[in-house]
Design an enzyme around this catalytic site. Structure first.
Site, PDB file in Angstrom:
ATOM      1  N   SER A 102       0.861  -1.189   0.000  1.00 38.48           N
ATOM      2  CA  SER A 102       0.000   0.000   0.000  1.00 38.48           C
ATOM      3  C   SER A 102       0.889   1.227   0.000  1.00 38.48           C
ATOM      4  CB  SER A 102      -0.894  -0.006   1.247  1.00 38.48           C
ATOM      5  OG  SER A 102      -1.546   1.234   1.409  1.00 38.48           O
ATOM      6  N   TYR A 151      -2.577  -0.668  10.208  1.00 44.83           N
ATOM      7  CA  TYR A 151      -2.570  -1.107   8.812  1.00 44.83           C
ATOM      8  C   TYR A 151      -1.288  -0.643   8.116  1.00 44.83           C
ATOM      9  CZ  TYR A 151      -4.052  -1.845   3.977  1.00 44.83           C
ATOM     10  OH  TYR A 151      -4.119  -2.264   2.667  1.00 44.83           O
TER      11      TYR A 151
END
Length: 250
Positions: A156, A169
């Site tokens: 990501s 995350y």
């Protein structure tokens, strides 16, 4: 290692390859599974919701693609033995594993650092990092039975540069990048290649959860990203390893 800005996969480019996809029940994982099957692969669908996996299975079979296999497994509670047993089954059933796509992931809740609670942190690390480590560890001997095995992790943008409120995350994706780099370096002189894909902003349920006010119609669909997934799983990417690649290059 030159990576193309896009890749036009020829028909049958994954013919006879055996590829395991985690989080294959919906979103990018489902699209990758159907796409890989369309290009000739026998896909192994792994996810925690059997009904979703069965729906993907039915879609692939109805299209006339190679019959897939289903592995219902909740990564949150899976143990080392679960992965070892899975590896033994894949070896017995298919003789090898040509590709592994780590797509499953847990977002959690976007929250200030001071408000991160330990159970959420642990769940995200378990699913996004620990499960990926244990699964890869168990599957490496089966991957090494393939002539040109490929492992792809899902990263990501917040795994490259930290962003406020993305806490667990983001940290898990930094860890994913590190895990990929370590594996790529350890297996640098072998045929096993290991890379990361950053999908970017994509029209998925996870993205909608993170950005509930965003217009999903303005986002790329999972289908739009498949060129890079096909590239990394096909023999076109032989020699490409240790790379963190963007499915939506700037």
């Amino acid at each position: 290692m030159q990576v193309p800005p896009s890749y036009d996969a020829p028909a049958g480019v994954l013919q006879d390859k055996v590829i395991l996809i985690t989080g294959a029940g919906d979103g990018i994982g489902k699209t990758a599974a159907v796409t890989f099957a369309r290009y000739g692969a026998t896909v192994i669908l792994l996810g925690k919701t059997t009904a979703k996996l069965t729906a993907v299975y039915d879609e692939i079979v109805a299209a006339g693609y190679p019959e897939p296999a289903i592995v219902p497994l909740d990564l949150k509670g899976a143990t080392k033995k679960h992965y070892q047993d899975m590896a033994a089954t894949i070896r017995a059933e298919f003789g090898r594993l040509d590709g592994l796509l780590h797509n499953a992931g847990l977002l959690g809740v976007l929250t200030p650092f001071e408000h991160i609670d330990l159970p959420t942190w642990q769940d995200i690390m378990q699913i996004n990092v620990t499960a990926a480590m244990l699964m890869t560890q168990a599957l490496i001997p089966v991957l090494q039975l393939s002539q040109q095995p490929s492992v792809v992790f899902t990263s990501s943008g917040v795994g490259r540069k930290g962003r406020a409120f993305w806490g667990p995350y983001a940290v898990s994706k930094f860890a994913t990048e590190g895990l990929m780099q370590i594996l790529a370096d350890e297996y640098d002189n072998t045929s096993l290649r290991v890379n990361c894909i950053n999908p970017g902003a994509t029209r998925t349920s996870m993205r909608a959860k993170a950005y509930p006010g965003e217009d999903p119609q303005k986002l790329k669909t999972p289908e739009d990203l498949m060129w890079l997934y096909l590239y990394l799983m096909s023999d076109a990417s032989i020699g490409v390893t240790g790379q963190s690649l963007d499915a939506q290059p700037k």
